[in-house]
Design a protein around this motif. Structure first.
Motif: not given
Length: 551
Positions: A420, A422, A428, A430, A457
């Motif tokens: 993931g 970001r 995130s 999660r 994500d």
């Protein structure tokens, strides 16, 4: 008759001796004044001392020094002989017009018996005390007219004579040398400060010091270099600028508009902007003007089209404006700081890229090696189940196979989390789910179980994520308030183009007559996204809520 003639000669001799003594005293006073004027290297102290010395030498009631700026205007006016009450009563200081403007345009000594008799005299501003006799002498620094000495109202009602003019001209010559020395000293000191600050800032940025600390260091150093009363670092904040760092009497987080402000013009144009007196400027929206500051200077951090912010400096009214040397020095300083910021950001991007590469490599190793080996072990155990005759052993093998299957799913979930990407600092989905589940622990008295599968994500949009978190928060709140459970499990999964959230507990259940109004919000959120909610009672009791929406 001879005795009368002798008395006259003695009287004349006495007068001439007194004149010689007076001249000697004035020469000594002039020499002392020259030494006094040149004994200090602080420019503002030197200027005030020049005016005080001149008034004492010619016995003037009032004196002033006007510093000449661009377009033949007075940048600074230093008065002597006026009380604080008299200064407060004057509506405004001279701007360099009228008789004072004549002395600026025609830099030659000017001596008048009465100021009001001169055709260029405009009179005095409201509140100004009356003044009669006048003596004006320019102060030259090399070939440049730095300013003018203005002396008025000789004590005793007398007029300034040629000897007064000659003494003030001599003092002005010495004053020019003292001003030049003070300027050179200040420039040298500023350059030393600039070199030291530039080295410290560049070293700090490249060694990984936080940007906020570096900007604070830059603001303090810029204020010291220019002897300013205020220094601030402004960074873009939408359609305006925000004071991120302040060193002086100004509030941090102050918002500065782009339109009608000194900082906004410097930021949008990507070039330095200086103002000799903000109170007389057209920058109506400038916070410096509203806060009562006089001289102002704003230097952009970087060049167009990548201006990163602005460095804003200001002085109190009546002080000497920022010089061209100050501006050039700060431009070089700000340019170096902008380059260092660029390098620091590039270094952080490289570190982040290295971290992502490591995460990607770990994810591939888990997928290509660990999962495949676990899957092979599970397949071997599954084939061995048929060869085991004892039910207890077969059950244990099947349980081990189920555990391996759960482990494989958890590893796959970890792989998705590792892959993931970001924005730095943004939590995130999660992580937010974990936070919500852990926050329910204190209210429940136990830690709920949590299982997450799929690319949560990657594949869940922000809008879906907000609804998912709100549903999870509501479901956990219902378990806390109504379930009386000793166990709860949460599962979030992305599979086959669908996002599913399941919250299950072993509590008392909702029952046929239980309140279902709390489920209305969950149903509405699912309906907004084209999904649905199912409420079930598991075989072992409790409640099971399944919320699922398409992606």
């Amino acid at each position: 008759m001879p005795n009368m003639r002798l008395d006259e000669l003695l009287s004349e001799l006495q007068v001439r001796l007194n004149a010689v003594l007076a001249t000697r005293d004035r020469v000594h006073a002039l020499l002392d004044a020259v030494v006094s004027v040149g004994s200090d290297l602080d420019l503002e102290t030197v200027l005030r001392r020049i005016v005080e010395t001149a008034t004492n030498l010619v016995d003037a009631s009032y004196g002033a020094l006007g510093v000449v700026g661009e377009e033949h205007t007075l940048l600074q006016f230093i008065p002597v002989g006026l009380s604080e009450e008299e200064i407060a009563a004057i509506e405004h200081w001279p701007h360099g017009l009228g008789l004072l403007g004549l002395l600026i345009k025609d830099a030659r000594p000017l001596r008048l018996a009465r100021i009001s008799d001169h055709p260029e005299s405009y009179g005095f501003p409201p509140g100004h005390p009356p003044m009669g006799s006048f003596l004006g002498v320019p102060i030259r620094v090399r070939d440049e007219v730095f300013g003018n000495l203005y002396l008025t109202e000789k004590r005793g009602g007398a007029e300034f004579d040629e000897e007064d003019e000659a003494i003030v001209i001599a003092l002005a010559t010495a004053a020019g040398v003292a001003v030049e020395n003070a300027r050179l000293y200040e420039e040298t000191r500023s350059r030393e400060t600039w070199l030291r600050a530039s080295s410290e800032i560049t070293t700090s940025l490249l060694s990984g010091v936080e940007s906020h600390d570096v900007l604070q260091m830059m603001a303090v150093s810029a204020r010291q270099m220019t002897d300013a009363d205020l220094s601030a670092v402004l960074l873009p904040d939408g359609e305006s600028l925000k004071v991120e760092i302040a060193d002086g009497d100004i509030s941090e987080d102050l918002i500065v508009p782009m339109e009608g402000s000194l900082a906004g013009v410097a930021f949008t144009r990507g070039e330095s902007v200086s103002e000799g007196n903000l109170q007389n400027s057209s920058y109506a929206n400038s916070p410096l003007k509203q806060l009562g500051f006089g001289p102002g200077l704003v230097v952009p951090l970087g060049a167009l089209p990548a201006v990163r912010g602005a460095l804003m400096l200001a002085k109190l009214p009546g002080r000497i404006p920022f010089s061209g040397g100050d501006q050039k020095m700060l431009e070089a300083f700000a340019g170096q700081a902008a380059i260092a910021l660029e390098l620091a950001e590039a270094r952080k991007d490289a570190e982040r890229l290295g971290l992502l590469e490591d995460r990607d490599r770990i994810a591939k190793d888990l997928h290509d090696v660990v999962i495949q080996r676990l899957f092979a072990i599970a397949m071997t155990l599954m084939s061995a189940v048929r060869l085991v005759d004892r039910p207890e052993a077969s059950t244990r093998l099947q349980h081990a196979i189920d555990e391996l299957d759960v482990t494989i799913r958890q590893i796959r979930s970890t792989i998705f989390a590792l892959q993931g990407v970001r924005e730095p600092g943004a939590p995130s989905l999660r992580a937010q789910i974990v936070d919500l589940v852990e926050s329910a622990r204190g209210h429940l008295g136990f830690m709920p179980g949590l299982r997450m599968e799929g690319q949560l994500d990657h594949q869940v949009p922000d809008g879906h994520a907000e609804h998912l978190l709100a549903v999870l928060r509501e479901a956990l709140s219902n378990v806390v308030r109504h379930a009386k459970a000793s166990r709860a499990d949460v599962a979030a999964e992305v599979a086959h183009g669908q996002l599913t959230l399941v919250v299950e507990d072993n509590g008392v259940g909702i029952g046929e007559s239980g309140r279902r109004s709390g489920l209305r919000n969950l149903e509405e959120r699912a309906a907004q996204l084209g999904g649905a909610v199912e409420l079930e009672t598991p075989s072992g009791g409790g409640t099971r809520i399944s919320w699922h929406v398409p992606l």
